[in-house]
Design an enzyme around this catalytic site. Structure first.
Site, PDB file in Angstrom:
ATOM      1  N   ASP A  47      56.178 116.158  68.038  1.00  0.00           N
ATOM      2  CA  ASP A  47      55.665 116.002  69.396  1.00  0.00           C
ATOM      3  C   ASP A  47      54.802 117.208  69.744  1.00  0.00           C
ATOM      4  OD1 ASP A  47      55.580 115.177  72.271  1.00  0.00           O
ATOM      5  OD2 ASP A  47      57.187 113.834  71.656  1.00  0.00           O
TER       6      ASP A  47
ATOM      7  N   HIS B 180      55.075 117.061  77.272  1.00  0.00           N
ATOM      8  CA  HIS B 180      55.562 115.817  76.678  1.00  0.00           C
ATOM      9  C   HIS B 180      56.709 116.057  75.703  1.00  0.00           C
ATOM     10  CE1 HIS B 180      55.295 112.188  74.065  1.00  0.00           C
ATOM     11  NE2 HIS B 180      54.863 111.583  75.148  1.00  0.00           N
TER      12      HIS B 180
ATOM     13  N   SER C 266      56.971 106.433  75.164  1.00  0.00           N
ATOM     14  CA  SER C 266      57.324 107.790  74.717  1.00  0.00           C
ATOM     15  C   SER C 266      58.672 108.220  75.263  1.00  0.00           C
ATOM     16  CB  SER C 266      56.266 108.792  75.189  1.00  0.00           C
ATOM     17  OG  SER C 266      55.110 108.731  74.412  1.00  0.00           O
TER      18      SER C 266
END
Length: 843
Positions: free
Chosen positions: A181, A256, A620
């Protein structure tokens, strides 16, 4: 036509060179690009004596190089240099011999899952490499992109799965989840290892390191965050790496990666405070599990396959148990099948090394064939709602109530406040008069504070907010500087169909997301203005309103529901109209409005900058829910293969919402709640994940690496490609996709009839099962045996006969249910697309 095989780039490579590097056609052969080169000799993970599974425990080597007494992570600086591994020296030697005297740059050596390397060369040099007898495949690099407080309760973890594992303080213990990620913020309390009352050792099978840089100093890792690295060589060679935004370290400059890691494995009971308001306590799905971070995605550009493959290879070599990828390719892979791409092939080797792989389905729904995760060895997750919502509303002086969004406090309950539009509160300065976007309230100096003070300031929400050119946060700062009582945003009529997430606000406020409701609001405001008859100037603001506030959560609405953006099946087998006989997505999980940890320097969401938590939506967010639940299964069943874990999650999934009705799926981006219908397997896979049921599946359907190789070999013309990627020869028996022992049956083309088999293994006690089924429309189904008794550890073969009863190209769906007398229920979804029945006409 794309020529696959050893020279796996073909004309695609030339065209991508033109698109990415802007080279002229005549010079394309000499322009550099990054290529992924694989060699014929098998990688380390393909030798069984080096695999990590031995008698249910994880072993790799003697582990001596990874940890000291296995009680803390090993730090290493970027400047540390040990002896170059033998595999690296082999790669270097090959490059020297093949490109003697020429300029090139090797970026990575892939040692564990793939025997190969990434290298920056010209197309001519790439062709030279492809002709070497040691080389099996040369593929051009490609780009990829990124696709909670209440979800543990909604999934029933406190009284269910956590209770079975001994409580939240042991849930996931000993399991390492690797995240590919945008990195992680190691200072966040969700990743603290402070457990004074209980030992918390680093798992002995994990041998990863903690990279040390200025942005990620020594001590960033601990017994919770056990490993952290970053991979950006491909991006750096392209000249697009922004060290200020992206950080050449594992630190998360986006947000994220911190968010997804916390969803799966964040500590239990961390208070969520955003914009000065408290929204409860957060917990990951497996709060006692360990986190290993492999940063390969970045805020300013996304990521590239060469870096992602390097991250996957390192994660497997380090000994992670689960890999979570909340990323998808930017386009469908070319070639004879979507499965043949470097990322999926690396993940196939990861599965051989007994690593469970989770991937987001993608946010490209709701159209069919929009899924961006393709292969049967990857567990693909779509996004659904859960039952928590935040609602806000504004009550006008004419007693009309308009609903809206905004994580904001309300105005005083017993008071009404005067409404003042930004365009009616301007200073008499030239700057204010010339500001075309002054109604968006981005600059307090444009306004007369004496007019705004104590009133509700009205601002417009235009397409510039969607594009990030204007922000809610800046408008709130303007209102605060002007001493406004609050802010009301109305939707510009040109912003059509935009779905707005709840936005944190420190002062009372609301966003009216509906253009129609915005018209009602503006009509009331304008009709309430009192103007001078002659000058037409406003002499009184007559409109009044109060804001109810949206900090308090509401529970109990119909959930789950498949979100409009969640990518859908059928699974595309290639770039033509062919569909694979593989169900995608596998399941859906909570992915909408998910609270989770946020990086202190995260830039991905303007509205959450500087906050320690953020509310995000997407597949996600759904994928790490499954990664965390898989850790609970791995903890309870350490000998489960990756496919067994996937089977347990699939066959126990829920088919109904919490009110007993069918799970619905949104069908349109615009007004999604007005465009929905019951979800099909191509929307939700096997259903909505059932965390407690997955820990007691009764029966599982298992498959392994050799099965996947036989399946790949069964694809027409695939033999050289399989050999190139895996080193496996396709001389033996092959399998159709329908014959893979998956916990679902998908038939893309039913030509009269087909018989498929499934083998179930009992992972519980002795039990007797009855078999029931419902046939897809246009087909008949029969399953034998209809009843069977099975002991613990025993297997049972089920034969499923499917026959077309009509000609139809419309997909239809059925289901097979195995009902155990000890309470187990095993669901196997059945999907048939094209149906061709017997032609009974005579002439």
């Amino acid at each position: 036509m794309l020529m696959e095989g050893r020279w796996g780039v073909g004309f695609w490579g030339v065209m991508l060179c033109l698109a990415v590097f802007g080279c002229a056609q005549g010079d394309a052969y000499n322009v550099t690009a990054v290529y992924i080169v694989t060699l014929k000799q098998a990688p380390a993970s393909h030798f069984y004596d080096e695999l990590r599974v031995k008698k249910g425990h994880h072993v790799k080597g003697n582990g001596s190089e990874g940890m000291s007494r296995f009680d803390k992570p090993r730090n290493t600086s970027r400047t540390d240099r040990g002896h170059k591994p033998y595999v690296d020296r082999v790669h270097d030697s090959l490059l020297k011999r093949a490109l003697r005297g020429e300029t090139y740059l090797k970026l990575y050596s892939y040692r564990y899952l793939i025997n190969g390397f990434a290298v920056l060369v010209t197309q001519q040099q790439a062709y030279k490499l492809s002709t070497r007898r040691e080389v099996s495949n040369v593929v051009l690099d490609f780009s990829v992109r990124t696709a909670t407080t209440h979800t543990p309760q909604f999934l029933g973890l406190p009284q269910g799965a956590w209770a079975q594992e001994g409580g939240f303080d042991t849930a996931g213990e000993g399991v390492v989840i690797g995240f590919i990620d945008t990195g992680i913020d190691p200072t966040h309390p969700s990743f603290s290892d402070y457990t004074p009352d209980k030992p918390y050792p680093v798992p002995q099978h994990f041998t990863g390191i903690c990279e040390v840089t200025r942005d990620f100093p020594s001590g960033s890792c601990n017994r919770k965050l056990v490993g952290a690295r970053h991979f950006a060589a491909s991006a750096i060679t392209r000249g697009i790496f922004n060290a200020t935004q992206d950080y050449a370290s594992p630190f998360d400059g986006d947000g994220h990666g911190t968010h997804t890691a916390s969803i799966a494995a964040g500590n239990h009971g961390i208070e969520v405070v955003v914009a000065g308001h408290t929204f409860g306590n957060a917990s990951g799905m497996a709060p006692r599990s360990h986190v290993a971070v492999y940063k390969a995605l970045y805020k300013s550009f996304g990521g590239f396959a060469a870096d992602v493959v390097a991250a996957i290879d390192q994660a497997a070599q380090d000994g992670v148990d689960i890999i979570s990828l909340s990323i998808t390719p930017n386009r469908r892979p070319p070639g004879i099948a979507t499965f043949f791409n470097p990322i999926d092939m690396a993940l196939l080797s990861a599965v051989k090394a007994e690593i469970f792989v989770v991937q987001a389905a993608g946010n490209t729904g709701p159209s069919p064939r929009s899924v961006s995760s393709f292969s049967p060895w990857i567990f693909t997750v779509g996004a659904a709602t859960h039952d928590r919502t935040y609602s806000n509303s504004i009550v006008l002086g004419n007693n009309i109530t308009i609903s809206g969004v905004g994580l904001a406090p309300g105005t005083d309950e017993d008071s009404m406040y005067t409404l003042v539009s930004a365009i009616h509160a301007l200073n008499t300065t030239t700057a204010a008069a010339n500001d075309l976007y002054v109604s968006e309230c981005q600059d307090a100096s444009n306004f007369n504070q004496s007019v705004v003070k104590g009133n509700l300031l009205i601002c417009s929400y235009s397409i510039r907010f969607v594009l990030g050119l204007s922000t809610i946060k800046q408008a709130l700062e303007t209102a605060d500087n002007l001493s406004a009582a609050g802010v009301v945003f109305y939707m510009d009529p040109y912003v059509i169909g935009f779905q707005l997430n709840p936005v944190p606000m420190r002062i009372p406020g609301i966003i009216i997301p509906s253009p129609d409701d915005s018209k009602i609001f503006l009509h009331y405001y304008n009709s309430s203005l009192v103007r001078d008859d002659s000058s037409k100037k406003i002499v009184k603001f007559g409109g009044l309103a109060s804001v109810s506030g949206g900090i308090k959560a509401n529970f109990g609405h119909s959930a789950p529901k498949v979100m409009y953006y969640s990518a859908r099946g059928p699974d595309p087998e290639d770039n033509s109209l062919d569909n694979a006989d593989i169900l995608k997505p596998n399941v859906v999980a909570p992915g909408n409005f998910i609270w989770s940890a946020w990086s202190s320097r995260g830039l991905d969401s303007v509205e959450f900058r500087g906050e320690s938590f953020a509310m995000m939506s997407g597949t996600s967010m759904a994928a790490p829910h499954i990664a965390g639940l898989a850790a609970l299964i791995k903890q309870k069943f350490p000998s489960f293969s990756p496919s067994a874990i996937g089977s347990a999650l699939s066959t126990t999934a829920s088919l109904n919402d919490q009110k007993g009705g069918p799970i619905m799926a949104q069908r349109a981006y615009t007004n999604p709640d007005a465009n929905q219908s019951p979800a099909t397997p191509f929307d939700m896979g096997s259903g909505f994940v059932n965390a407690t049921g997955a820990l007691d599946p009764g029966l599982i359907l298992d498959s392994g690496y050799d099965d996947y190789i036989s399946f790949l070999c069964g694809i027409n013309g695939s033999s050289p490609v399989v050999l190139n990627y895996t080193g496996a020869s396709c001389g033996g028996p092959t399998l159709n996709a329908t014959d893979l022992n998956l916990p679902s049956i998908t038939v893309s083309k039913l030509n009269q009839s087909v018989t498929v088999q499934r083998v179930v293994t009992n992972v519980g006690g002795n039990e007797t099962y009855s078999v029931g089924w419902s046939a897809p429309y246009g087909a008949s189904v029969k399953v034998t045996p209809a009843h069977f008794s099975i002991g613990g550890g025993e297997k049972q073969v089920l034969s499923v006969f499917i026959s077309a009863t009509m000609n139809s190209s419309v997909a239809s769906y059925g289901r097979i249910g195995l009902f155990g007398n000890q309470g187990h229920l095993v669901n196997i979804p059945l999907s048939v697309i094209l149906k061709i029945s017997y032609n009974n006409t005579t002439g």
